[in-house]
Enzyme design. Structure first.
Site, mmCIF file in Angstrom:
data_model
loop_
_atom_site.group_PDB
_atom_site.id
_atom_site.type_symbol
_atom_site.label_atom_id
_atom_site.label_comp_id
_atom_site.label_asym_id
_atom_site.label_seq_id
_atom_site.Cartn_x
_atom_site.Cartn_y
_atom_site.Cartn_z
ATOM 1 N N GLU A 107 0.828 -1.212 0.000
ATOM 2 C CA GLU A 107 0.000 0.000 0.000
ATOM 3 C C GLU A 107 0.862 1.261 0.000
ATOM 4 O O GLU A 107 0.564 2.231 -0.691
ATOM 5 C CB GLU A 107 -0.935 0.015 1.225
ATOM 6 N N CYS A 133 -12.221 2.864 -14.948
ATOM 7 C CA CYS A 133 -12.649 4.257 -14.767
ATOM 8 C C CYS A 133 -11.403 5.137 -14.667
ATOM 9 O O CYS A 133 -11.129 5.752 -13.648
ATOM 10 C CB CYS A 133 -13.517 4.368 -13.512
ATOM 11 N N CYS A 148 -16.209 2.830 -20.221
ATOM 12 C CA CYS A 148 -17.522 2.690 -19.583
ATOM 13 C C CYS A 148 -18.248 1.415 -19.995
ATOM 14 O O CYS A 148 -19.013 0.847 -19.205
ATOM 15 C CB CYS A 148 -18.380 3.910 -19.900
ATOM 16 N N CYS A 182 -17.744 -1.341 -17.596
ATOM 17 C CA CYS A 182 -17.954 -0.984 -16.185
ATOM 18 C C CYS A 182 -19.254 -1.590 -15.665
ATOM 19 O O CYS A 182 -20.270 -1.561 -16.350
ATOM 20 C CB CYS A 182 -18.010 0.539 -16.068
ATOM 21 N N CYS A 242 -24.482 5.010 -14.123
ATOM 22 C CA CYS A 242 -23.477 6.015 -13.766
ATOM 23 C C CYS A 242 -23.968 7.413 -14.132
ATOM 24 O O CYS A 242 -24.340 7.686 -15.271
ATOM 25 C CB CYS A 242 -22.167 5.694 -14.491
HETATM 26 S S1 SF4 Z 1 -19.604 4.199 -16.255
HETATM 27 FE FE1 SF4 Z 1 -19.041 5.802 -14.786
HETATM 28 S S2 SF4 Z 1 -18.007 4.739 -13.159
HETATM 29 FE FE2 SF4 Z 1 -18.037 3.383 -14.913
HETATM 30 S S3 SF4 Z 1 -16.144 3.761 -16.039
HETATM 31 FE FE3 SF4 Z 1 -17.695 5.111 -16.918
HETATM 32 S S4 SF4 Z 1 -17.465 7.018 -15.779
HETATM 33 FE FE4 SF4 Z 1 -16.439 5.440 -14.570
#
Ligand code: SF4
Length: 377
Positions: free
Chosen positions: A37, A192, A199, A202, A208
């Site tokens: 870390e 992200c 996205c 994601c 989002c």
């Molecule tokens: S959907 Fe939103 S949280 Fe996901 S990668 Fe795109 S900007 Fe980031």
């Protein structure tokens, strides 16, 4: 997005798509997790991968680290930069050994009392090693939470941070804290990303808030608050582009003309500024200044410049001009904030990366010359 849905999706995504083979993930030993870390703060995973096993080999336990000298620790840290982290690491190991019987505190609250361990780092160690439901909030996590939830415009940076911490705590799941914490880290690092987030990969793509407010199929989000680049461009005051500065440093490369084995003069740098506390060739603004300093160390027999090297710091480009001199030392010069070191002894100290490179090249050359001198003709 309901907290339980956020966590469940993130955990499922981490199990399928997250990172599982980083060396520090194989252990719940707080020493190993803590070390990773700290190394990962301000340093990319690819760089840490090279240093982590080497550091562990030299300091396999918190006791070994506590008993080492600061110079040894800095020498092993060499190249990771931000040396304050290495000093805190050493101090923290000593605190654990002297005040905690060599055992890490088992809570985020307890860990946070130690040198160099902030709230987010303490939470990460407590979550990974002891399963504590503790919220992390490093730069990557701020971005993920800020974008996915699009918090209302903050009135100040402090208010924004408070809101993000509150959100991070509200979202904590009842179970699977390790996968959840790792998922936040992985999503921020691999999907992200600051620019051009992926996205479509994601788990929050459908909900989002930043994605929904983006203007195009591949929105360019660029800030922790999730606003689009276009929006920021409209709102931001026009700032002059940041220009990098260049500085020229003359480094005095003084060799001891009396020593049987080649030895050089190094001085420990001050506690603040660039390369704080590291051993270094003395630094000056001009050759004249360097030669004046050399004359204080002893009688100069010869001097010549060595090839210039360049080194980039975060906001500064250094042009390093080593000036080689041979000196017959004056007795007592050893006390003038520096000392004579053989090349192998110098290389065992904490040195700035470009100085290490210079000395390593000289050491390699000396070895080559020694080998040629004894080779049969
Ligand atoms: S959907 Fe939103 S949280 Fe996901 S990668 Fe795109 S900007 Fe980031």
């Amino acid at each position: 997005m309901e907290p339980q849905h956020f966590a469940a999706r993130l955990v499922a995504w981490q199990r399928r798509h997250g990172r599982h083979d980083l060396p520090w993930q194989a252990s719940t030993d707080p020493y190993r997790v803590w070390l990773s870390e700290i190394m990962l703060q301000q340093t990319q995973v690819s760089v840490v991968l090279a240093y982590y096993p080497r550091f562990l080999q030299r300091f396999p336990t918190v006791q070994a680290l506590a008993e080492a000298s600061e110079d040894e620790v800095l020498a092993q840290w060499d190249g990771l930069g931000y040396y304050r982290r290495a000093r805190n690491l050493h101090r923290c190991a000593q605190q654990i050994c002297h005040a905690h019987g060599g055992v890490f505190p088992r809570t985020a609250q307890g860990l946070q009392q130690l040198a160099g361990i902030g709230r987010s780092t303490a939470a990460a160690i407590a979550a990974f090693c002891f399963g504590e439901r503790a919220a992390i909030l490093d730069g990557n996590v701020k971005r993920v939470l800020g974008r996915s939830h699009a918090l209302p415009a903050p009135v100040s940076a402090a208010a924004e941070l408070r809101a993000l911490w509150n959100l991070a705590e509200r979202l904590l799941p009842e179970h699977d804290i390790q996968a959840y914490t790792q998922g936040l880290m992985d999503l921020g690092a691999t999907v992200c990303k600051p620019r051009n987030p992926s996205c479509l990969q994601c788990p929050f793509e459908g909900d989002c808030r930043a994605r929904q407010s983006g203007s195009g199929a591949t929105p360019l989000f660029d800030a922790a608050d999730g606003s689009s680049a276009q929006q920021q461009a409209r709102d931001a005051p026009v700032k002059p582009a940041k220009t990098r500065r260049t500085q020229t440093w003359v480094l005095l490369w003084a060799e001891n003309a009396q020593a049987d084995t080649a030895s050089i003069w190094l001085e420990r740098r001050g506690a603040t500024g660039i390369w704080p506390g590291l051993w270094c060739l003395p630094q000056f603004d001009s050759r004249e200044q360097a030669l004046r300093h050399a004359a204080q160390l002893g009688a100069l027999t010869e001097h010549s410049p060595r090839p210039i090297t360049r080194h980039a710091l975060t906001h500064l480009d250094l042009q390093l001009e080593p000036l080689q001199v041979r000196i017959t030392p004056t007795p007592g010069a050893r006390d003038a904030g520096g000392n004579w070191f053989t090349l192998p002894a110098a290389l065992a100290l904490g040195l700035p990366a470009p100085v290490r490179k210079l000395l390593q090249t000289a050491a390699n050359l000396a070895k080559l010359q020694d080998a040629q001198a004894v080779a049969p003709t």
